[in-house]
Write a protein that holds these residues in place. Sequence first.
Motif, PDB file in Angstrom:
ATOM      1  N   ALA A   8      13.906  32.209  61.369  1.00  0.00           N
ATOM      2  CA  ALA A   8      13.080  32.984  60.450  1.00  0.00           C
ATOM      3  C   ALA A   8      13.545  32.856  59.013  1.00  0.00           C
ATOM      4  N   GLY A   9      14.640  32.131  58.766  1.00  0.00           N
ATOM      5  CA  GLY A   9      15.138  32.043  57.408  1.00  0.00           C
ATOM      6  C   GLY A   9      15.556  33.407  56.925  1.00  0.00           C
ATOM      7  N   ALA A  19      19.946  43.033  57.987  1.00  0.00           N
ATOM      8  CA  ALA A  19      21.393  42.927  58.248  1.00  0.00           C
ATOM      9  C   ALA A  19      22.140  43.249  56.960  1.00  0.00           C
ATOM     10  N   LEU A  20      23.288  43.858  57.099  1.00  0.00           N
ATOM     11  CA  LEU A  20      24.080  44.259  55.940  1.00  0.00           C
ATOM     12  C   LEU A  20      24.920  43.083  55.423  1.00  0.00           C
ATOM     13  N   SER A  21      24.842  42.927  54.133  1.00  0.00           N
ATOM     14  CA  SER A  21      25.700  41.923  53.470  1.00  0.00           C
ATOM     15  C   SER A  21      26.022  42.438  52.071  1.00  0.00           C
ATOM     16  N   LEU A  22      27.323  42.628  51.791  1.00  0.00           N
ATOM     17  CA  LEU A  22      27.687  43.212  50.507  1.00  0.00           C
ATOM     18  C   LEU A  22      27.775  42.177  49.395  1.00  0.00           C
ATOM     19  N   ARG A  23      27.860  40.907  49.738  1.00  0.00           N
ATOM     20  CA  ARG A  23      28.010  39.878  48.716  1.00  0.00           C
ATOM     21  C   ARG A  23      26.638  39.392  48.241  1.00  0.00           C
ATOM     22  N   ARG A  49      20.822  35.877  50.820  1.00  0.00           N
ATOM     23  CA  ARG A  49      21.126  34.614  51.477  1.00  0.00           C
ATOM     24  C   ARG A  49      21.411  34.782  52.984  1.00  0.00           C
ATOM     25  N   VAL A  50      21.199  35.976  53.481  1.00  0.00           N
ATOM     26  CA  VAL A  50      21.371  36.205  54.922  1.00  0.00           C
ATOM     27  C   VAL A  50      20.210  35.542  55.668  1.00  0.00           C
ATOM     28  N   ARG A  51      20.506  34.792  56.750  1.00  0.00           N
ATOM     29  CA  ARG A  51      19.492  34.103  57.548  1.00  0.00           C
ATOM     30  C   ARG A  51      19.391  34.748  58.946  1.00  0.00           C
ATOM     31  N   PHE A  52      18.191  34.620  59.532  1.00  0.00           N
ATOM     32  CA  PHE A  52      17.945  35.264  60.828  1.00  0.00           C
ATOM     33  C   PHE A  52      17.312  34.262  61.804  1.00  0.00           C
ATOM     34  N   THR A  53      17.609  34.443  63.056  1.00  0.00           N
ATOM     35  CA  THR A  53      16.883  33.793  64.173  1.00  0.00           C
ATOM     36  C   THR A  53      16.582  34.867  65.216  1.00  0.00           C
ATOM     37  N   TYR A  54      15.460  34.728  65.896  1.00  0.00           N
ATOM     38  CA  TYR A  54      15.092  35.739  66.903  1.00  0.00           C
ATOM     39  C   TYR A  54      14.467  35.041  68.116  1.00  0.00           C
ATOM     40  N   LEU A 105      17.991  39.300  68.354  1.00  0.00           N
ATOM     41  CA  LEU A 105      18.091  38.921  66.925  1.00  0.00           C
ATOM     42  C   LEU A 105      19.536  38.529  66.605  1.00  0.00           C
ATOM     43  N   ARG A 106      19.650  37.410  65.859  1.00  0.00           N
ATOM     44  CA  ARG A 106      20.963  36.993  65.354  1.00  0.00           C
ATOM     45  C   ARG A 106      20.879  36.798  63.837  1.00  0.00           C
ATOM     46  N   ALA A 107      22.011  36.983  63.143  1.00  0.00           N
ATOM     47  CA  ALA A 107      22.059  36.841  61.677  1.00  0.00           C
ATOM     48  C   ALA A 107      23.278  36.019  61.272  1.00  0.00           C
ATOM     49  N   ALA A 108      23.141  35.366  60.110  1.00  0.00           N
ATOM     50  CA  ALA A 108      24.267  34.573  59.545  1.00  0.00           C
ATOM     51  C   ALA A 108      24.446  34.959  58.086  1.00  0.00           C
ATOM     52  N   ASN A 109      25.709  35.063  57.638  1.00  0.00           N
ATOM     53  CA  ASN A 109      25.963  35.447  56.235  1.00  0.00           C
ATOM     54  C   ASN A 109      25.825  34.235  55.317  1.00  0.00           C
ATOM     55  N   SER A 110      26.129  34.462  54.101  1.00  0.00           N
ATOM     56  CA  SER A 110      25.974  33.397  53.110  1.00  0.00           C
ATOM     57  C   SER A 110      26.889  32.218  53.369  1.00  0.00           C
ATOM     58  N   ASP A 111      27.944  32.408  54.148  1.00  0.00           N
ATOM     59  CA  ASP A 111      28.847  31.321  54.484  1.00  0.00           C
ATOM     60  C   ASP A 111      28.392  30.558  55.732  1.00  0.00           C
ATOM     61  N   GLY A 112      27.316  30.997  56.339  1.00  0.00           N
ATOM     62  CA  GLY A 112      26.799  30.308  57.535  1.00  0.00           C
ATOM     63  C   GLY A 112      27.471  30.710  58.816  1.00  0.00           C
ATOM     64  N   VAL A 113      28.133  31.837  58.839  1.00  0.00           N
ATOM     65  CA  VAL A 113      28.786  32.328  60.047  1.00  0.00           C
ATOM     66  C   VAL A 113      27.781  33.215  60.807  1.00  0.00           C
TER      67      VAL A 113
END
Length: 339
Positions: free
Chosen positions: A36-37, A11-15, A19-24, A56-64
């Motif tokens: 999956a952390g 997943a793309l994260s520019l910051r 720290r991007v987290r994943f669940t599948y 697949l789902r992803a969350a950014n460093s802010d937990g969104v």
Amino acid sequence: GTNAFEVHYTALSLRTPSRVRFTYLLEGLDAGWIDAGSRRAAYYSHVPPGRYRFRLRAANSDGVWNDAGAAFDIHVLPYFYQTSWFRASLAGLVVVVAIGLHRLRLRRLERQFSLVMKERNRIAREIHDTLAQGLAGIGLHLSAIQDDPAAVTRERHVEKARQLVETNLAEARRSVWDLHPQYLDRHDLVSALSRMAAELGEATNGRIRVRTAGAPYRLSSDVERNLFRIAQEAVTNAIRHAAARRVDVEVRFDPDRTRVAIADDGRGFDPNAAHDGFGLTSMRERASQIGAALSLESGPSSGTRVTLVVPRVASGGSRVPRIAALARAMRLRVRRLLS
């Protein structure tokens, strides 16, 4: 087909990408979402064949979390032994093998039943041709006792009847073991027929004559025994049932065949009519056993003529195969009854 695979994702994260987290979730297999952390790969093994959907789902460093996420379909192909056609073929093969085994068992049972029936018919023939013929001879002697006024002659008939009782008891035991008739012990076919005719003729007023043609030769034990039994049956029937006054037995030895003919001047009968007795059946079965051609000529008040023709190959051939263990077991049982 394969039952193990892995899915790589990102997943793309520019910051802070680390720290991007994943669940599948693999729909159709997983019971719920798997955390999956920060790992960017999902691993699966021992996945049954079928159609699945990987989400697949992803969350950014802010937990969104991105609830929409991403998804795609996965089709796990089966191995050949997991296909429906293979299972159907295997089931068909099992059915074919089961039917084959069933038919094999039926054939084995039919062979065993056939052996039992053959041995039963053999024992029936032997009993008919020994006990029945012996009792007929005894009956003729007993009838002669009533009709003969001379005491000396009556005593002779009594002695002959007693000898026939002993002889036929021994014949019954020998028949169970499928042995030669006593008449054939140390004698050839012609001599045995002559002895039989002489003994039977003493109890009747008829004339029984045995003659030969051609150069005599020995036949196989099976052929001699069956020819003797058939001739004995024909002669006894002529004296006992047809009231014949004369019976002629001819044994002709040709280079390529042996011919036995029994002719009488009795009442005769219709060969095509139904008969209750076992005699004709026994004669035909014995003739078939040795490969002989049997012909029967008779008519009311015209006597009877029985002709047997045995090819020389059948006469000198090997002994007809015997029924093995099952036959011996049946003989043992009957022998115990006669002992």
